[in-house]
Write an enzyme that holds these catalytic residues in place. Structure first.
Site, PDB file in Angstrom:
ATOM      1  N   HIS A   1      81.217 -60.966 -17.470  1.00  0.00           N
ATOM      2  CA  HIS A   1      81.838 -61.397 -16.212  1.00  0.00           C
ATOM      3  C   HIS A   1      82.962 -60.424 -15.888  1.00  0.00           C
ATOM      4  O   HIS A   1      84.055 -60.842 -15.484  1.00  0.00           O
ATOM      5  CB  HIS A   1      82.401 -62.811 -16.325  1.00  0.00           C
ATOM      6  CG  HIS A   1      81.401 -63.851 -16.724  1.00  0.00           C
ATOM      7  ND1 HIS A   1      81.757 -65.040 -17.311  1.00  0.00           N
ATOM      8  CD2 HIS A   1      80.045 -63.872 -16.610  1.00  0.00           C
ATOM      9  CE1 HIS A   1      80.663 -65.757 -17.551  1.00  0.00           C
ATOM     10  NE2 HIS A   1      79.617 -65.063 -17.139  1.00  0.00           N
TER      11      HIS A   1
ATOM     12  N   HIS B   1      75.443 -58.928 -21.011  1.00  0.00           N
ATOM     13  CA  HIS B   1      75.958 -59.795 -19.949  1.00  0.00           C
ATOM     14  C   HIS B   1      77.478 -59.861 -20.036  1.00  0.00           C
ATOM     15  O   HIS B   1      78.019 -60.046 -21.125  1.00  0.00           O
ATOM     16  CB  HIS B   1      75.369 -61.199 -20.095  1.00  0.00           C
ATOM     17  CG  HIS B   1      75.953 -62.185 -19.142  1.00  0.00           C
ATOM     18  ND1 HIS B   1      76.080 -61.911 -17.797  1.00  0.00           N
ATOM     19  CD2 HIS B   1      76.458 -63.431 -19.312  1.00  0.00           C
ATOM     20  CE1 HIS B   1      76.641 -62.951 -17.194  1.00  0.00           C
ATOM     21  NE2 HIS B   1      76.889 -63.890 -18.100  1.00  0.00           N
TER      22      HIS B   1
ATOM     23  N   HIS C   1      78.152 -65.167 -10.216  1.00  0.00           N
ATOM     24  CA  HIS C   1      78.120 -65.288 -11.676  1.00  0.00           C
ATOM     25  C   HIS C   1      78.702 -64.060 -12.368  1.00  0.00           C
ATOM     26  O   HIS C   1      79.845 -64.077 -12.802  1.00  0.00           O
ATOM     27  CB  HIS C   1      76.677 -65.585 -12.112  1.00  0.00           C
ATOM     28  CG  HIS C   1      76.535 -65.777 -13.586  1.00  0.00           C
ATOM     29  ND1 HIS C   1      75.356 -66.142 -14.188  1.00  0.00           N
ATOM     30  CD2 HIS C   1      77.428 -65.638 -14.597  1.00  0.00           C
ATOM     31  CE1 HIS C   1      75.535 -66.231 -15.491  1.00  0.00           C
ATOM     32  NE2 HIS C   1      76.784 -65.925 -15.758  1.00  0.00           N
TER      33      HIS C   1
ATOM     34  N   ASP D   1      74.863 -40.779 -10.362  1.00  0.00           N
ATOM     35  CA  ASP D   1      74.416 -40.349 -11.692  1.00  0.00           C
ATOM     36  C   ASP D   1      73.817 -41.513 -12.481  1.00  0.00           C
ATOM     37  O   ASP D   1      72.697 -41.440 -12.977  1.00  0.00           O
ATOM     38  CB  ASP D   1      75.607 -39.825 -12.510  1.00  0.00           C
ATOM     39  CG  ASP D   1      76.133 -38.476 -12.032  1.00  0.00           C
ATOM     40  OD1 ASP D   1      75.437 -37.793 -11.270  1.00  0.00           O
ATOM     41  OD2 ASP D   1      77.250 -38.125 -12.465  1.00  0.00           O
TER      42      ASP D   1
ATOM     43  N   TYR E   1      71.452 -33.507 -17.824  1.00  0.00           N
ATOM     44  CA  TYR E   1      72.808 -33.625 -18.352  1.00  0.00           C
ATOM     45  C   TYR E   1      72.806 -34.039 -19.827  1.00  0.00           C
ATOM     46  O   TYR E   1      71.911 -34.704 -20.301  1.00  0.00           O
ATOM     47  CB  TYR E   1      73.565 -34.671 -17.531  1.00  0.00           C
ATOM     48  CG  TYR E   1      74.937 -35.011 -18.033  1.00  0.00           C
ATOM     49  CD1 TYR E   1      76.016 -34.184 -17.772  1.00  0.00           C
ATOM     50  CD2 TYR E   1      75.143 -36.179 -18.761  1.00  0.00           C
ATOM     51  CE1 TYR E   1      77.273 -34.510 -18.227  1.00  0.00           C
ATOM     52  CE2 TYR E   1      76.402 -36.524 -19.209  1.00  0.00           C
ATOM     53  CZ  TYR E   1      77.459 -35.679 -18.949  1.00  0.00           C
ATOM     54  OH  TYR E   1      78.701 -36.006 -19.399  1.00  0.00           O
TER      55      TYR E   1
HETATM   56 ZN   LIG Z   1      77.719 -65.687 -17.594  1.00  0.00          ZN
END
Ligand SMILES: [Zn+2]
Length: 230
Positions: free
Chosen positions: A103, A101, A166, A126, A220
């Site tokens: 930002h 995760h 978010h 790709d 690839y």
């Molecule tokens: Zn967050």
């Protein structure tokens, strides 16, 4: 924990701690935001970043071992505030071995606009096989973020979702693959933004996107034993 599980967990603590350095190296995070986790294969366990610890202080020792309800195993630090979302993904998507995760700026700008990133680049075809989708708005605290990630990415080629208002969640077969998806998502988001500023990006044919995706995902890369003449 038996010796084999201890060895497995220690290896994952090392690799998850090390992979956090990639988030700072590629400028995907500010302060203590962002997190990487890995599933402990064959066990209902995951390893994730501790909550609120500076990136410079992350080490194998302070990575947090949790169960797949996001509860730390006895004696561990408090895990990342995003642990419930990671845990939900592992419960719902057994093929996922790593979750990230961030930002990261450009991708999160698309999330702020609630707009998926259309596929106008071969590199995006790709890696993502088409658009990078937007997921629903969800408040932190329960399972809503996890549900939004899973409902958006299930049956989708993209390993990245832009959660509305978010930021980015990515998945992979292991933590390194999820980190790579986070790096590539930001790269594509930045170029897509610049293309939009310059003019009208040119659409790609779906057949070309499909061919690029198939080649990259299946052909690839380094062969395990390269042919003698190459
Ligand atoms: Zn967050």
């Amino acid at each position: 924990m038996n010796a084999e599980l201890t060895r497995q967990v220690n290896e994952l603590r090392e690799s998850v701690a090390r992979l956090h350095a990639e988030l700072t190296r590629y400028n995907l995070v500010a302060w203590t935001a962002g997190n990487v986790s890995a599933r402990v294969p064959g066990h209902d366990l995951m390893v994730i970043k501790p909550s609120g610890v500076d990136y410079d202080d992350l080490s194998a020792e302070n990575m947090v071992l949790c169960d797949l309800d996001g509860r730390p195993v006895a004696g561990e630090l408090s895990p990342s505030s995003d642990t419930a979302a990671h845990a939900y993904v592992y419960r719902a998507m057994p093929e996922v071995g790593g979750v990230v995760h961030t930002h990261s700026t450009y991708a999160t700008a698309w999330a702020a606009c609630g707009e998926s990133i259309p596929c106008h680049l071969t590199a995006q075809a790709d890696e993502f096989g088409g658009e990078i989708p937007v997921g629903p708005f969800a408040l932190i605290g329960g399972d809503d973020i996890g549900k939004g990630i899973v409902s958006t990415l299930t049956g989708h080629r993209s390993p990245a979702v832009l959660m509305r208002n978010h930021g980015v969640f990515t998945i992979g077969g292991n933590a390194r693959a999820a980190v790579k998806a986070a790096v590539m998502c930001e790269d594509v988001a930045r170029t897509a933004h610049l293309a939009r500023v310059l003019g009208q990006p040119v659409p790609m044919a779906q057949a070309d996107i499909d061919a690029l995706y198939d080649r990259y995902q299946n052909v690839y890369g380094q062969r395990s034993s390269p042919p003698a003449n190459s």
